[in-house]
Design a protein around this motif. Structure first.
Motif, PDB file in Angstrom:
ATOM      1  N   GLY A  86       0.683  -1.299  -0.681  1.00 30.36           N
ATOM      2  CA  GLY A  86       0.797  -0.073   0.677  1.00 30.36           C
ATOM      3  C   GLY A  86       0.800   1.528   0.112  1.00 30.36           C
ATOM      4  N   GLN A  87       2.048   1.052   0.395  1.00 28.48           N
ATOM      5  CA  GLN A  87       2.956   2.366   0.765  1.00 28.48           C
ATOM      6  C   GLN A  87       3.546   2.374  -0.681  1.00 28.48           C
ATOM      7  OE1 GLN A  87       5.118   2.566   4.359  1.00 28.48           O
ATOM      8  NE2 GLN A  87       3.078   2.500   5.314  1.00 28.48           N
ATOM      9  N   ARG A  88       3.795   1.493  -0.977  1.00 28.86           N
ATOM     10  CA  ARG A  88       4.929   1.493  -2.598  1.00 28.86           C
ATOM     11  C   ARG A  88       3.926   2.457  -3.253  1.00 28.86           C
ATOM     12  NH1 ARG A  88       9.222  -1.421  -4.857  1.00 28.86           N
ATOM     13  NH2 ARG A  88       9.339  -2.459  -3.090  1.00 28.86           N
TER      14      ARG A  88
ATOM     15  N   SER B 190      10.741  -0.469   2.725  1.00 28.11           N
ATOM     16  CA  SER B 190      12.532  -0.926   3.025  1.00 28.11           C
ATOM     17  C   SER B 190      13.116   0.104   2.374  1.00 28.11           C
ATOM     18  CB  SER B 190      12.875  -2.198   2.297  1.00 28.11           C
ATOM     19  OG  SER B 190      13.237  -1.813   0.481  1.00 28.11           O
ATOM     20  N   ASP B 191      14.761   0.141   3.842  1.00 27.01           N
ATOM     21  CA  ASP B 191      15.909   1.009   3.106  1.00 27.01           C
ATOM     22  C   ASP B 191      16.046   1.206   2.147  1.00 27.01           C
ATOM     23  OD1 ASP B 191      15.076   1.688   6.164  1.00 27.01           O
ATOM     24  OD2 ASP B 191      17.498   0.646   6.831  1.00 27.01           O
ATOM     25  N   ASP B 192      16.077   0.364   1.517  1.00 28.57           N
ATOM     26  CA  ASP B 192      16.879   0.080   0.410  1.00 28.57           C
ATOM     27  C   ASP B 192      15.435   0.247  -1.094  1.00 28.57           C
ATOM     28  OD1 ASP B 192      19.389  -1.183   0.404  1.00 28.57           O
ATOM     29  OD2 ASP B 192      17.857  -3.113   0.052  1.00 28.57           O
ATOM     30  N   TYR B 193      14.799   0.282  -0.919  1.00 30.76           N
ATOM     31  CA  TYR B 193      13.702   1.702  -1.824  1.00 30.76           C
ATOM     32  C   TYR B 193      13.682   2.288  -1.486  1.00 30.76           C
ATOM     33  CZ  TYR B 193       8.765   2.625  -3.718  1.00 30.76           C
ATOM     34  OH  TYR B 193       8.182   2.891  -4.327  1.00 30.76           O
TER      35      TYR B 193
ATOM     36  N   VAL C 172      10.026  11.089   8.107  1.00 32.69           N
ATOM     37  CA  VAL C 172       9.794  11.554   9.123  1.00 32.69           C
ATOM     38  C   VAL C 172       9.361  10.188  10.277  1.00 32.69           C
ATOM     39  CG1 VAL C 172       8.253  14.002   8.927  1.00 32.69           C
ATOM     40  CG2 VAL C 172       7.180  12.138   9.146  1.00 32.69           C
ATOM     41  N   ASN C 173      10.093  11.163  11.293  1.00 26.86           N
ATOM     42  CA  ASN C 173       9.666   9.803  12.217  1.00 26.86           C
ATOM     43  C   ASN C 173      10.775   8.231  12.202  1.00 26.86           C
ATOM     44  OD1 ASN C 173       9.019   8.666  15.332  1.00 26.86           O
ATOM     45  ND2 ASN C 173       6.993   8.134  13.912  1.00 26.86           N
ATOM     46  N   ARG C 174      11.585   8.921  10.919  1.00 23.08           N
ATOM     47  CA  ARG C 174      12.049   7.232  10.600  1.00 23.08           C
ATOM     48  C   ARG C 174      13.891   8.218  10.054  1.00 23.08           C
ATOM     49  NH1 ARG C 174      11.311   3.033   6.065  1.00 23.08           N
ATOM     50  NH2 ARG C 174      12.161   1.701   6.252  1.00 23.08           N
ATOM     51  N   PHE C 175      14.838   6.682  10.697  1.00 21.32           N
ATOM     52  CA  PHE C 175      16.062   7.336  10.311  1.00 21.32           C
ATOM     53  C   PHE C 175      16.578   5.683   9.829  1.00 21.32           C
ATOM     54  CE2 PHE C 175      20.627   6.994  11.875  1.00 21.32           C
ATOM     55  CZ  PHE C 175      21.187   8.276  11.142  1.00 21.32           C
ATOM     56  N   ILE C 176      17.349   6.542   9.175  1.00 26.72           N
ATOM     57  CA  ILE C 176      17.923   5.207   8.271  1.00 26.72           C
ATOM     58  C   ILE C 176      19.366   5.985   7.804  1.00 26.72           C
ATOM     59  CG2 ILE C 176      18.220   4.323   5.457  1.00 26.72           C
ATOM     60  CD1 ILE C 176      15.371   3.975   5.247  1.00 26.72           C
TER      61      ILE C 176
ATOM     62  N   LEU D 176       6.891  -4.139  17.117  1.00 32.59           N
ATOM     63  CA  LEU D 176       8.487  -4.463  17.268  1.00 32.59           C
ATOM     64  C   LEU D 176       9.479  -4.030  16.200  1.00 32.59           C
ATOM     65  CD1 LEU D 176       9.128  -6.222  20.504  1.00 32.59           C
ATOM     66  CD2 LEU D 176       8.907  -3.644  20.096  1.00 32.59           C
ATOM     67  N   ASP D 177       8.466  -4.553  14.716  1.00 34.78           N
ATOM     68  CA  ASP D 177       9.046  -4.598  13.554  1.00 34.78           C
ATOM     69  C   ASP D 177       9.276  -2.851  13.290  1.00 34.78           C
ATOM     70  OD1 ASP D 177       6.399  -4.297  13.273  1.00 34.78           O
ATOM     71  OD2 ASP D 177       6.387  -5.007  11.193  1.00 34.78           O
ATOM     72  N   LYS D 178       8.778  -2.139  13.921  1.00 32.25           N
ATOM     73  CA  LYS D 178       8.923  -0.800  13.610  1.00 32.25           C
ATOM     74  C   LYS D 178       9.706   0.118  14.891  1.00 32.25           C
ATOM     75  CE  LYS D 178       4.126  -0.217  12.226  1.00 32.25           C
ATOM     76  NZ  LYS D 178       2.502   0.523  12.049  1.00 32.25           N
ATOM     77  N   SER D 179      11.335   1.068  13.801  1.00 29.64           N
ATOM     78  CA  SER D 179      11.977   1.452  15.347  1.00 29.64           C
ATOM     79  C   SER D 179      11.295   1.994  15.931  1.00 29.64           C
ATOM     80  CB  SER D 179      12.754   2.363  14.058  1.00 29.64           C
ATOM     81  OG  SER D 179      12.193   3.335  13.645  1.00 29.64           O
ATOM     82  N   ASP D 180      10.507   2.804  15.657  1.00 29.37           N
ATOM     83  CA  ASP D 180      10.154   4.222  16.695  1.00 29.37           C
ATOM     84  C   ASP D 180       9.534   3.834  18.222  1.00 29.37           C
ATOM     85  OD1 ASP D 180       8.063   3.157  15.290  1.00 29.37           O
ATOM     86  OD2 ASP D 180       6.894   5.025  15.135  1.00 29.37           O
ATOM     87  N   ALA D 181       8.791   2.146  17.720  1.00 30.69           N
ATOM     88  CA  ALA D 181       8.275   1.264  18.588  1.00 30.69           C
ATOM     89  C   ALA D 181       9.622   0.515  19.423  1.00 30.69           C
ATOM     90  CB  ALA D 181       7.968   0.075  18.202  1.00 30.69           C
TER      91      ALA D 181
END
Length: 335
Positions: free
Chosen positions: A103-105, A127-130, A144-148, A186-191
Motif C-alpha cells: 500500500g505504501q509503495r 524498505s531502506d533499500d527502496y 519523518v519519524n524514521r532514521f536510515i 517491534l518491527d517498527k523502529s519507534d516502538a
C-alpha cells in the motif's frame, strides 16, 4: 530496485547517456541506445517520473504519504505540513499508504506519477533499500519519524529511546518499581526505541528487566485492549503500565476500568504522543509529548532546502518531553 547507476554499469555507458536515452533530451548513437534499452529491460528499471519532471519544470506540489488519514496523530502531522508548505507557495498532495508495504509503495508510485516536486514520507513498511534508491534517482525525499543511516540528512526523527526512558523514570520517581510495558509493533523502529528507553531506565535504577511484564501491541486502542488483558492474565505483580502510545493507553484504561481496577489508585498509567484526547480522559493521562508541530516544520524546512538548494537551519533529531497529569499515583507520599 535498479537505479540509473545500475543500468549504466550493466550497459557499459555513462549515467549521463542513460539519462539522455530515458528523457530523449539529445541524440545518442543507435548502438548505445540499444545497450541502454536492453539493460533497462533486463534489470527491470522503471524511469522515475519525478526525476524527469525536475529536469524540465516543477508542479508546485509536494507529495505526502502517511499510513492513515484519520486519527489525531496523523491528521495533526498533515495539518502542520500543509500549513507550512503553503507559506512557501507549495500545495500538498496527500495519500494514505495503509500499514502494508504494498500500500505504501503504491502511494509513492501514485505521487511520482503526479509529478510532485518532492516527497515527505511517514512510512515504516517501505524498505531502506527502496527509499535509498528513490533518493539515488534524484527524488527529493524527506522521512519523518524514521532514521536510515544512509539518508541521515533526509530524516527528521525524535529520540524515541529518550521518550521511553523519560516515561519510565517518572514512574520510578513516583515510587513504582514493578512497571509493565505495552510496546508498539517491534518491527517498527519507534516502538523498539521506546522499549529500549524503558529497559535502560530500569537497568539504571538497578532493576531487572522482566519479559513477562512486556506485551507487544499494534499502536491502536484495540491492540492496547488485548495487550492489557494478556498482562492481567499472566498474574505478574505490577503497580504501573507504560503504554508506548496514547491509543494503546486508552485501550488499557478501558480494560482496567471494566475489571474494577482504578487508575491511578490501583494501577498507574502513562502514555506516549500527547494526542488531544489524552487531556480529556478521566483522570487526565500523563504522557510523553511528541513534538508533531516541530517535526512537521522541520520536515518542510528540509524539503524547501532540497528543492531550492539553499542552506536552512534544520533540526534532524527532536527531543520529547514529559506531560504530567493525573494518571500516576505517587507511592512515596501516600499514607
Amino acid at each position: 530496485m535498479a537505479t540509473i547507476k545500475h543500468v549504466s554499469e550493466h550497459a557499459g555507458v555513462s549515467q549521463a547517456t542513460v539519462s539522455r536515452v530515458i528523457n530523449g533530451t539529445s541524440r545518442v548513437s543507435h548502438d548505445k541506445k540499444l545497450k541502454v534499452e536492453k539493460a533497462i529491460k533486463e534489470l527491470g528499471y522503471r524511469p522515475n517520473s519525478i526525476a524527469q519532471a525536475l529536469a524540465s519544470s516543477r508542479t508546485g506540489s509536494v507529495g505526502i504519504v502517511v499510513p492513515e488519514l484519520g486519527g489525531p496523530f496523523f491528521s495533526g502531522i498533515l495539518h502542520c505540513i500543509e500549513e507550512n508548505l503553503r507559506r512557501f507557495g507549495y500545495h500538498a498532495v496527500v495519500t494514505a499508504g495503509s500499514n502494508t508495504e504494498q500500500g505504501q509503495r503504491e502511494s509513492v508510485e501514485f505521487l511520482l506519477g503526479r509529478r510532485v516536486d518532492a516527497l515527505i514520507l511517514h512510512t515504516q513498511h517501505l524498505s531502506d533499500d527502496y527509499l535509498i534508491a528513490l533518493e539515488e534517482q534524484g527524488v527529493p525525499v524527506v522521512l519523518v519519524n524514521r532514521f536510515i543511516p544512509e539518508m541521515a540528512l533526509s530524516c527528521i526523527d525524535i529520540d524515541n529511546e529518550v521518550g521511553g526512558k523519560l516515561a519510565t523514570q517518572y514512574l520510578l520517581q513516583m515510587g513504582h518499581t514493578k512497571i509493565a510495558c505495552i510496546t508498539g509493533p517491534l518491527d517498527k523502529s519507534d516502538a523498539r526505541g521506546r522499549l529500549q528507553g524503558y529497559r535502560r531506565a530500569l537497568e539504571e535504577a538497578g532493576l531487572e528487566y522482566d519479559g513477562a511484564l512486556v506485551s507487544e501491541a499494534g499502536f491502536t486502542e484495540e491492540t492496547g485492549v488485548s495487550a492489557m488483558k494478556k498482562l492481567l492474565k499472566r498474574e505478574c505483580e505490577f503497580t504501573a503500565v507504560f503504554a508506548s502510545n496514547d491509543h494503546m493507553a486508552f485501550g488499557a484504561f478501558e480494560v482496567l476500568k471494566s475489571e474494577g481496577i482504578s487508575v491511578p489508585q490501583d494501577i498507574s498509567l502513562i502514555g506516549f504522543d500527547n494526542i488531544l484526547f489524552a487531556r480529556y480522559l478521566t483522570p487526565g493521562l500523563t504522557t510523553i509529548n511528541f513534538p508533531i508541530e516541530r517535526m512537521s516544520t522541520e520536515a518542510v524546512q528540509l524539503t524547501i532546502q532540497k528543492l531550492n538548494k539553499n542552506k536552512r537551519d534544520v533540526n534532524f533529531k527532536l527531543s520529547p518531553s514529559l506531560v504530567v497529569r493525573n494518571s500516576v499515583k505517587d507511592l512515596l507520599n501516600t499514607l
